[in-house]
Scaffold this motif. Structure first.
Motif, short mmCIF file in Angstrom:
data_model
loop_
_atom_site.label_atom_id
_atom_site.label_comp_id
_atom_site.label_asym_id
_atom_site.label_seq_id
_atom_site.Cartn_x
_atom_site.Cartn_y
_atom_site.Cartn_z
N TRP A 1 0.87 -1.17 0.00
CA TRP A 1 0.00 0.00 0.00
C TRP A 1 0.91 1.22 0.00
O TRP A 1 1.90 1.27 0.73
CB TRP A 1 -0.88 0.04 1.24
N PHE A 2 0.60 2.20 -0.80
CA PHE A 2 1.30 3.48 -0.78
C PHE A 2 0.23 4.56 -0.93
O PHE A 2 -0.94 4.26 -1.17
CB PHE A 2 2.40 3.56 -1.86
N PHE A 3 0.63 5.81 -0.76
CA PHE A 3 -0.36 6.89 -0.67
C PHE A 3 -1.33 6.92 -1.84
O PHE A 3 -2.55 6.98 -1.65
CB PHE A 3 0.33 8.25 -0.52
N ASP A 4 -0.82 6.92 -3.08
CA ASP A 4 -1.71 7.03 -4.24
C ASP A 4 -2.66 5.84 -4.37
O ASP A 4 -3.82 6.00 -4.75
CB ASP A 4 -0.89 7.19 -5.53
N LYS A 5 -2.17 4.65 -4.04
CA LYS A 5 -3.03 3.47 -4.11
C LYS A 5 -4.13 3.56 -3.05
O LYS A 5 -5.31 3.27 -3.33
CB LYS A 5 -2.22 2.19 -3.91
N THR A 6 -3.77 3.97 -1.86
CA THR A 6 -4.74 4.11 -0.77
C THR A 6 -5.76 5.20 -1.10
O THR A 6 -6.97 5.01 -0.91
CB THR A 6 -4.01 4.43 0.55
N LEU A 7 -5.28 6.32 -1.63
CA LEU A 7 -6.17 7.42 -2.00
C LEU A 7 -7.17 6.96 -3.06
O LEU A 7 -8.38 7.23 -2.95
CB LEU A 7 -5.34 8.59 -2.53
N THR A 8 -6.69 6.24 -4.06
CA THR A 8 -7.57 5.73 -5.11
C THR A 8 -8.59 4.74 -4.56
O THR A 8 -9.76 4.78 -4.92
CB THR A 8 -6.74 5.07 -6.23
N ALA A 9 -8.14 3.85 -3.69
CA ALA A 9 -9.05 2.87 -3.10
C ALA A 9 -10.17 3.57 -2.31
O ALA A 9 -11.34 3.20 -2.44
CB ALA A 9 -8.29 1.90 -2.20
N PHE A 10 -9.81 4.58 -1.53
CA PHE A 10 -10.83 5.32 -0.78
C PHE A 10 -11.77 6.07 -1.72
O PHE A 10 -12.99 6.10 -1.49
CB PHE A 10 -10.19 6.28 0.22
N ALA A 11 -11.23 6.68 -2.76
CA ALA A 11 -12.07 7.41 -3.72
C ALA A 11 -13.03 6.46 -4.42
O ALA A 11 -14.23 6.76 -4.56
CB ALA A 11 -11.20 8.15 -4.74
#
Length: 145
Positions: A114-124
């Motif tokens: 998990w990294f920031f962009d992947k986590t951000l995309t998953a939440f979005a």
């Protein structure tokens, strides 16, 4: 005390507008992150389909559906939002937790971090799924009334 029909309709309309704006914003996050990351992922398969090209496809789909939801907010728009965001989230989670080999034109895309962009995309994407489900329920209730 029950609200009058026009007041009830205004309340439902306000909720629908908020859902549309939030979903469009979340889909834009999905689109921007995928578009920004695409070149780096395509480097692994410069001549083939590649993960980068799949990221571009996701970015374009999320951007177009986000505009469609924002402009129309119709039942088909919400169904498309559910499909694009839900499908993207399903693929993200699948390749995060399961190491699938390449098959057909699709590359192996296992990435167990998990990294920031992947986590951000998953939440979005998860937010869009929830918002689309709520909007579809609201559409159903509005049609019954």
């Amino acid at each position: 005390m029950e609200r009058s029909e026009p007041a009830r309709h205004r309340g439902q309309t306000a909720v629908a507008v908020v859902l549309r704006v939030l979903a469009a914003a979340a889909l834009s996050v999905d689109a921007v992150v995928h578009a920004r990351l695409a070149p780096g992922y395509q480097a692994a398969a410069p001549g083939g389909l590649g993960e980068g090209n799949l990221f571009v496809a996701e970015a374009v789909a999320a951007a177009l559906v986000g505009l469609y939801v924002l402009i129309r907010g119709s039942r088909p728009a919400w169904v498309l939002a559910l499909l694009v965001a839900g499908g993207g989230l399903a693929v993200l989670l699948l390749y995060r937790y399961i190491d699938l080999p390449a098959f057909g034109p699709f590359p192996a895309m296992y990435e167990p971090v998990w990294f920031f962009d992947k986590t951000l995309t998953a939440f979005a994407q998860a937010a869009v799924v929830i918002l689309a489900a709520a909007a579809l329920i609201l559409h159903r209730r509005t049609r019954r009334a």
